[in-house]
Design an enzyme around this catalytic site. Structure first.
Site, mmCIF file in Angstrom:
data_model
loop_
_atom_site.group_PDB
_atom_site.id
_atom_site.type_symbol
_atom_site.label_atom_id
_atom_site.label_comp_id
_atom_site.label_asym_id
_atom_site.label_seq_id
_atom_site.Cartn_x
_atom_site.Cartn_y
_atom_site.Cartn_z
ATOM 1 N N GLU A 1 0.708 -1.225 -0.105
ATOM 2 C CA GLU A 1 -0.061 0.050 0.117
ATOM 3 C C GLU A 1 0.867 1.366 0.189
ATOM 4 O O GLU A 1 0.663 2.210 -0.700
ATOM 5 C CB GLU A 1 -0.874 -0.107 1.310
ATOM 6 C CG GLU A 1 -1.998 -1.041 0.906
ATOM 7 C CD GLU A 1 -3.028 -1.084 2.219
ATOM 8 O OE1 GLU A 1 -4.249 -0.846 2.073
ATOM 9 O OE2 GLU A 1 -2.460 -1.234 3.580
ATOM 10 N N GLU B 1 -4.557 -9.736 3.027
ATOM 11 C CA GLU B 1 -5.247 -9.398 4.242
ATOM 12 C C GLU B 1 -6.535 -10.226 4.306
ATOM 13 O O GLU B 1 -6.972 -10.434 5.485
ATOM 14 C CB GLU B 1 -5.720 -7.855 4.246
ATOM 15 C CG GLU B 1 -4.785 -6.891 4.359
ATOM 16 C CD GLU B 1 -3.838 -6.261 3.470
ATOM 17 O OE1 GLU B 1 -3.019 -5.665 3.761
ATOM 18 O OE2 GLU B 1 -3.973 -7.084 2.369
#
Length: 263
Positions: free
Chosen positions: A116, A137
């Site tokens: 990210e 995730e």
């Protein structure tokens, strides 16, 4: 000797290239103290008048950043974890809204929150190798929470982003380059020199134009075509009377390299 949190992230300047370096062994996994240090380094980089380009890189051989420190995350209460995530989101916003050009330099694993961070940068330049990139995730019962869902779909498209995040698959830098997640992929031999050349070529460009380009693309992709074209027109109109635009035309006519000063 172990490093303290202030040493996990540092900013340094060489010429017109700034560098934010991660160094938290073993994997640059971050916690709230790491994120505080990262935000401080970004503030320093964005305030540095000499830095036209900022590269994000790791001092560790095998990792760019493994994302959140899962053990610490699992031991913290929800409010502490939310505070850390808020700091992470603030850091990535500082990258995207900066007038400076940010480059993520990838030669080790970039996973979860680490990827990210890289996706918030303006370019991602990677070395060939056996390391992995991904947003796994879903395997922890979560989804990427630092902008990963939105940035990935804008980089690779909805279909591929859905596949990667729903399965939690990690991919090679070669595959990341093929799908457009990585902009440039260089052989490991000579990688540092290739990154330095790319960074310097951008740093030698007109700073006001690069800042306007970032704004045009970032805001324009959220607009309809007519509004996007108007944004572009407004931004380029502001550049016509700048010193750098006049220098660019003059240098072209005189057949010499331009010297931009950001005015």
């Amino acid at each position: 000797m172990s490093l303290n949190s202030a040493e996990w992230v540092r900013f340094e300047l060489e010429g017109t290239i700034g560098a934010i370096r991660f160094n938290r062994p073993k994997a640059n996994a971050y916690d709230i103290d790491f994120m505080r240090a990262f935000n401080a380094a970004l503030d320093e980089a964005n305030a540095c008048e000499g830095a036209r380009v900022v590269v994000l890189k790791s001092d560790l051989e095998k990792f760019f950043c493994a994302g959140s420190d899962i053990r610490t995350f699992s031991e913290n209460d929800v409010e502490t974890n939310k505070a850390m995530v808020d700091l992470a989101r603030a850091a990535l916003a500082k990258i995207e809204t900066s007038s400076k050009f940010y480059i993520a330099v990838l030669s080790g694993h970039a996973l979860g929150g680490g990827l990210e961070i890289a996706m918030a940068c303006d370019l991602r330049i990677a070395s060939e190798g056996k390391y992995l990139l991904g947003l796994p995730e879903v395997k922890l019962g979560l989804l990427p929470g630092n902008g990963g869902t939105q940035r990935l779909l804008r980089l690779v498209g909805v279909s591929k982003a859905m596949e990667l995040m729903a399965l939690g698959d990690n991919i090679s830098p070669q595959e990341a380059h093929r799908i457009g997640l990585v902009n440039r992929l260089y052989p490991a031999d000579g990688f540092d020199a290739a990154v330095a050349e790319d960074a310097q070529n951008i740093a030698d460009g007109p700073p006001l134009t690069l800042a306007a380009l970032k704004k045009s693309l970032q805001q324009g992709c959220e607009m309809g075509l007519a509004d996007g074209l108007q944004l572009e027109a407004n931004l380029v109109d502001d550049l016509y009377n700048t010193h750098d635009a006049q220098e660019g035309f003059k240098a072209f006519c005189e057949k010499r390299p331009p010297v931009y000063i950001g005015k």
